[in-house]
Each structure stands twice: as C-alpha cells, then as structure tokens.
Design an enzyme around this catalytic site. Structure first.
Site, PDB file in Angstrom:
ATOM      1  N   TYR A   8      44.808  45.219 -40.350  1.00 53.21           N
ATOM      2  CA  TYR A   8      43.755  45.319 -41.415  1.00 53.21           C
ATOM      3  C   TYR A   8      42.490  45.986 -40.741  1.00 53.21           C
ATOM      4  CZ  TYR A   8      46.007  41.913 -44.377  1.00 53.21           C
ATOM      5  OH  TYR A   8      46.830  41.465 -45.645  1.00 53.21           O
TER       6      TYR A   8
ATOM      7  N   LYS B 155      56.847  39.902 -33.499  1.00 52.16           N
ATOM      8  CA  LYS B 155      57.952  40.900 -33.660  1.00 52.16           C
ATOM      9  C   LYS B 155      58.216  41.562 -32.326  1.00 52.16           C
ATOM     10  CE  LYS B 155      61.084  43.319 -35.918  1.00 52.16           C
ATOM     11  NZ  LYS B 155      62.202  42.824 -36.460  1.00 52.16           N
TER      12      LYS B 155
ATOM     13  N   ASP C 234      61.312  38.193 -38.634  1.00 52.99           N
ATOM     14  CA  ASP C 234      62.329  38.476 -39.741  1.00 52.99           C
ATOM     15  C   ASP C 234      63.131  36.993 -40.119  1.00 52.99           C
ATOM     16  OD1 ASP C 234      63.451  38.855 -37.303  1.00 52.99           O
ATOM     17  OD2 ASP C 234      64.434  40.908 -37.919  1.00 52.99           O
TER      18      ASP C 234
ATOM     19  N   ASP D 260      49.713  37.091 -43.748  1.00 51.01           N
ATOM     20  CA  ASP D 260      49.554  37.265 -45.105  1.00 51.01           C
ATOM     21  C   ASP D 260      50.735  37.048 -46.133  1.00 51.01           C
ATOM     22  OD1 ASP D 260      48.071  38.204 -47.465  1.00 51.01           O
ATOM     23  OD2 ASP D 260      49.213  40.267 -47.335  1.00 51.01           O
TER      24      ASP D 260
ATOM     25  N   ASP E 203      52.293  33.758 -48.717  1.00 52.11           N
ATOM     26  CA  ASP E 203      52.677  33.785 -50.084  1.00 52.11           C
ATOM     27  C   ASP E 203      53.973  33.392 -50.142  1.00 52.11           C
ATOM     28  OD1 ASP E 203      50.256  35.132 -50.641  1.00 52.11           O
ATOM     29  OD2 ASP E 203      51.232  36.419 -52.283  1.00 52.11           O
TER      30      ASP E 203
END
Ligand code: NAD
Ligand code: IPM
Ligand code: MN
Length: 367
Positions: A141, A189, A221, A245, A249
């Site tokens: 970001y 990751k 994942d 982020d 959701d």
C-alpha cells in the site's frame, strides 16, 4: 468525560451509517453525562467535489486535534478510472498514514441471533470469534517505488517491510491475545515472498516475549480456506496489509454480512474507527445500508480512545439484542427470511436499547 470526535461521513452509504453511529454515541453521552463533541468534515469523493482534494487540510488538522476519528466510507464510481492522488481512496490512505495507526483491529464475531445469515452452515459459524490484526501502514500500500509506466503498458508496486514495522504490530496482536484465548495465527506467504520470510522470523522472535501465548504460522492461500471452513478454531489472526484487507472481507461471510464488521486503527497519536465495508454505491441513498459495522466501530472508539469499557459493552449488547429481535437490514434477511427494516429504524432500535441498558445499570449502581 470530555471527548472530541472528528466525524468523516465520506461517500455513498458512509453518511447513512455514520449518522446512526453518532446517534448511539450521543445517547451514551446524554445518559451517562459525558461531554462528546462531534465535528463533521469532508473526505473522499465528496471532498474532491468541494475542495479539489480527497483529504482537505482542514479535515486533516481537525482529525489531528481530535481525541478520535470516526469515518464512514470513501469511494464513488465516477472516480473508478482515476489513478493516484485524485482517487477518494487516496484521501483515506493519506489520513491513515497521518494518524499513524499501524494496527488495524477487525473483530469478526458470529452472533447466534444471525447465524442463519451466513451462507456457511450454522454449525460451522457458531462460536466463531476472531480478531484480525491487520498491519495498516506498510507493504504494497505504501512502499516506494510504485508507478504506472509512461507507456501505460506496465506498472509496478513495491512490497517492503522492516523488522520494526512487523514487531510493533506483532506486539499489538500478542497483547490482544492475552486478553482473549491466548492464540495467535500469523498469516503470510513465506513459501514465496522474502517480505513474508522476514515477517515469519520477526513474529517468531517477538513471540518469545509472550510465552503464555501460543503462536502458529499459516500460509495465506490455505488459511483463506481454513478460516471459513473452521472459523471457530481461530483467535487472533495477525497479517500484513493486503492479506488483511482481503481476509477481512472474506471473514465477514462468517458474520452474515460485510455490513457487520467494525475496525479500529490504533498505535498512533489519534485512533481511527471505521466499518470495514466500502461506500456500497449499489445501495447508496436508499436508506437500506446495514449500520451495525459503523455502530460497532463507535463501540471500539469508546473502548480504545476513551477507556469507556462498560459503555462500549452496552453498545455491543444492544446490537446483539436488536439482532435477536429480528430488527435487521436487507443484507441480514437470512434463511429465516426476516422482514428487512431500514437503516434508520435499525439505528433507532440500538439507540433505544442502549439508553435502556445504561439507565438500568445506573439505577443498579445507585442502589
Ligand atoms: P463495498 O464494501 O462498498 O460493497 C461490497 C458489497 O457489499 C456491495 O454489494 C454492497 O452493497 C455490500 N455492502 C457493503 N456494506 C454494506 C452495508 N453496510 N450494508 C449492506 N450492504 C453492504 O465494496 P466495493 O463495492 O468493492 O467498493 C465500493 C467503493 O468503496 C470503492 O470505491 C472502494 O474503493 C470503496 N471502499 C472504501 C472503503 C473505506 O472507505 N473504508 C472500504 C472498502 C471499499
Ligand atoms: C479497507 C478498504 C481500503 C483498504 C481502501 C478503500 C483503501 O478496502 O479499509 O478495507 O484497502 O485498506
Ligand atoms: Mn477492504
């Protein structure tokens, strides 16, 4: 208690849900005799229209002078084609950076009263109570360099983390875990990314200061799958900016709606509170948006910026009681096919309930 709160309603459903959250805070102030001052300012697309920038100087200085900031949402379709600083989202990112809240707490609780609202099986979501701790000021970001190449045929962003950035958010996660079930799942990751390898090493090192907290690592994942197949297994989930982020959701599915989730961005001089959802242009202006995420953000504000724990808990209890009465917006109709109420009706129900709960608590203490 005196509290100065900057209110940034923003775009789309932002103003609709923020109004309800402010009404709840005002009720708490009225009943408990607190002095909460609210001052509204523009941000996002609304600010681009009126001030030519998504984060006007006036808004930023008012936020920095406040005890806390409550934001609705930013984003509007007409800016979808824009890049860089002239997007509504750029205003929010600049505000987050200026306020310095590097730890974004996103609680994900499956309330029994709306367990049928999740597309997941009720027995899967029941009991789920996760706190996502999302690193908010680093990673893809914010790191430089980033650009859309001049020929418009390629673009790049930089994924960068320092040990210090990882350590400070890890400390928040471990401290929060101590107040909960003492379990942290760090999501990365590390099988591919160097930033994740540094993340994993640093979190493991930081964990040594919290021997009472159990730490496990997971790859993002498979974690994305496990979080929704066995959500009750997790307590605190610590992760970097972009993964956090996306995972938050996804986690909202456990609660039944994205409109339920609240957040607090802490660690800087002034904390920022906002629902996790966006400006929802598809339903904006119709009075049907779910205000619970914004209202629960107001509860987090009282908890983290004012230390008003009992008041915060009464807001939470009022939300759950309102849900149990079947008073919900359309996104929470669920398998029980509840009749939907509007944003205002749901907000008013929370206001009335919180007033009742606080009054009876005060009467109890007075005896
Ligand atoms: P969104 O979160 O706005 O909406 C996703 C879906 O969830 C939509 O169908 C929407 O109707 C529904 N939804 C969201 N909140 C709801 C609520 N409170 N009640 C009922 N339904 C709700 O995500 P999007 O559509 O991908 O993004 C729209 C805009 O919002 C974009 O410009 C995006 O950048 C912005 N955004 C802003 C924030 C923020 O301000 N914090 C967060 C996310 C997205
Ligand atoms: C969120 C939003 C923001 C983010 C956007 C609007 C900048 O999606 O708060 O989750 O990506 O952090
Ligand atoms: Mn998001």
């Amino acid at each position: 208690m005196k509290l100065q709160v900057a209110i940034l309603p923003g775009d789309g459903i932002g103003p609709e849900v923020t109004r309800q959250a402010v009404a709840v805070l005002q009720t708490v102030a009225d009943v408990c005799g607190h002095d909460f001052q609210f001052e509204s300012h523009r941000i996002g697309g609304t600010a681009i229209e009126q001030d030519g920038t998504p984060l006007p100087e006036r808004t930023l200085s008012a936020c920095l002078e406040s005890d806390a900031v409550l934001l609705g949402a930013v984003g509007a379709r007409k800016y979808d084609h824009c890049t860089g600083a002239m997007r509504p989202e750029a205003g929010l990112l600049a505000l987050r950076q200026a306020l310095g809240g590097f730890a974004n707490l996103r609680p994900v609780q499956a309330y029994d009263a709306i367990a049928d609202c999740s597309p997941l099986r009720e027995d899967v979501v029941r009991g789920a109570d996760i706190l996502i701790v999302r690193e908010l000021l680093g990673g893809l970001y914010f790191a430089q360099p980033r650009a859309l190449d001049q020929n418009g045929l390629s673009a790049y962003n930089t994924m960068r983390y320092s040990v210090e950035e990882i350590e400070r958010v890890a400390h928040v996660a471990f401290r929060e875990a101590r107040t909960r079930r003492k379990h942290v799942t760090s999501v990365d990751k590390a099988n591919v990314l160097e930033t994740s390898q540094l993340w994993r090493r640093t979190v493991t090192e930081t964990a040594k200061q919290y021997p009472d907290v159990k730490l496990e690592h997971a790859l993002v994942d498979s974690f994305a799958m496990q979080m929704i197949t066995t959500p009750a297994r997790y307590d605190v989930v610590l992760t970097e900016n972009l993964f956090g982020d996306i995972l938050s959701d996804e986690a909202s599915v456990i609660c039944g709606s994205l409109g339920m989730l609240a957040s607090a961005s802490i660690g800087g001089p002034v904390a920022l509170y906002e629902p996790v959802h966006g400006s929802a242009p598809d339903i904006a202006g119709r009075g049907v948006a779910n205000p619970f995420g914004a209202i629960q953000s107001a509860a987090l504000l009282l908890r983290y910026s004012a230390g008003l724990i009992e008041e915060a808990e009464k807001i939470q209890e009022s939300v759950q009681r309102t849900l149990a009465r079947g008073l919900v917006t359309a996104d929470l109709a669920g398998r029980r096919k509840r009749l939907p109420s509007g944003t205002d009706a749901v907000g008013e129900a929370v206001v009335e309930t919180v007033a009742d709960l606080l009054r009876s608590q005060m009467a109890y203490h007075a005896v």
